[in-house]
Design an enzyme around this catalytic site. Structure first.
Site, PDB file in Angstrom:
ATOM      1  N   ASP A   8       0.886  -1.109   0.054  1.00  0.00           N
ATOM      2  CA  ASP A   8      -0.207   0.070   0.132  1.00  0.00           C
ATOM      3  C   ASP A   8       0.928   1.395   0.139  1.00  0.00           C
ATOM      4  O   ASP A   8       1.735   1.353   0.893  1.00  0.00           O
ATOM      5  CB  ASP A   8      -0.969  -0.024   1.206  1.00  0.00           C
ATOM      6  CG  ASP A   8      -1.975  -0.917   1.353  1.00  0.00           C
ATOM      7  OD1 ASP A   8      -1.897  -1.734   0.183  1.00  0.00           O
ATOM      8  OD2 ASP A   8      -2.753  -1.175   2.292  1.00  0.00           O
ATOM      9  N   ASP A 133     -15.020  -3.838  -1.816  1.00  0.00           N
ATOM     10  CA  ASP A 133     -14.509  -3.392  -0.646  1.00  0.00           C
ATOM     11  C   ASP A 133     -15.867  -3.447   0.473  1.00  0.00           C
ATOM     12  O   ASP A 133     -16.424  -2.352   0.098  1.00  0.00           O
ATOM     13  CB  ASP A 133     -13.583  -2.239  -0.417  1.00  0.00           C
ATOM     14  CG  ASP A 133     -12.562  -2.385  -1.240  1.00  0.00           C
ATOM     15  OD1 ASP A 133     -11.889  -3.532  -1.368  1.00  0.00           O
ATOM     16  OD2 ASP A 133     -12.269  -1.174  -1.964  1.00  0.00           O
TER      17      ASP A 133
END
Length: 264
Positions: A8, A133
């Protein structure tokens, strides 16, 4: 069960968030390119990148992480997939031009589902993944900060009808917690799909969680993205690799030959 390491990116560094909260961030490394090489030396077959900065940008802004993404894609000899802030055909083209193998589209799949159809028509189904998500079954958007009112299974079925053949399903409540993956949520979604496959994401804390995921492999869950557990050395096999001496590892000792990825 293919294990896919995650990187990330935020402010050019390698970080992890807890449950998607930007204010709950842990910085693991300042050099994401070196981190990507280390995962490859550890035999990673695919790398998952998330541009956290791009996920929060407006449509006319360009993330500063693109140079890092390009360097990672150029350096590695395995597929790299990237998500975060990919909202237009131009964004998709820009990522592919950087050397990224496939893009992960999340918010765009909810806001503009026809765009996903266009991406598949222009670039092929193998070059796009839809990222779902979810929190309590509801799809979250805008970097996990906004509810959509859309059910995760409903979105997946619509996307599959449009030609999507790969989903990344993240249970936000488990992400970054090491508390174990939401096996039942993955099973529920995977069993609804006809042709698409599912990559699980969120909650993996150790090798026992990977074994638990094998219970839904027959349903179509064939891979899992792992972040924090790998960074914190929670797998015994890492001791037999190079984690404990990572600053001394020769990070050039893997093939730089491009793979034949067509049709994969």
């Amino acid at each position: 069960m293919l294990v896919i390491p995650a990187i990330d990116l935020r402010d050019g560094r390698c970080v992890r968030l807890r449950q998607g909260r930007y204010e709950d961030e842990t910085v693991y490394f300042d050099d994401p390119v070196r981190m990507a090489k280390l995962w490859r030396v550890m035999n990673a077959k695919v790398l998952h990148l998330v541009d956290l900065d791009a996920a929060r940008t407006t449509a006319d802004e360009v993330s500063d992480n693109r140079a890092v993404i390009a360097q990672i894609a150029e350096t590695l000899d395995v597929p790299v997939q990237v998500g975060g802030g990919i909202r237009t055909l131009d964004d998709v083209q820009a990522m592919l031009d950087l050397g990224v193998y496939r893009v992960v589209m999340g918010t765009a799949a909810v806001r503009d589902p026809d765009l996903v159809s266009e991406v598949i028509e222009r670039f092929g189904a193998s070059r796009v993944v839809v990222g779902i998500d979810a929190h309590d079954g509801e799809v979250m958007t805008e970097g996990w900060e906004a509810g959509s009112g859309v059910d995760a299974v409903d979105l997946a079925l619509d996307m599959e009808r449009r030609g999507v053949r790969r989903f990344v399903y993240t249970d936000i409540s488990r992400d970054g917690t090491l508390e174990g993956p939401n096996i039942e949520a993955y099973r529920e979604l995977a069993e609804q799909l006809d042709k698409a496959h599912l990559t699980a994401s969120g909650g993996v804390g150790d090798y026992k969680d990977l074994l638990a995921l094998q219970a839904v492999e027959a349903s179509g869950v064939d891979s899992v993205i792992v972040g924090r557990a790998l960074y914190e050395n929670r797998f015994p096999c890492q001791q037999f690799w190079c984690w404990h001496r990572k600053n001394e590892v020769d990070l050039e000792r893997f093939s730089t030959a491009r793979l034949a990825l067509k049709g994969k």
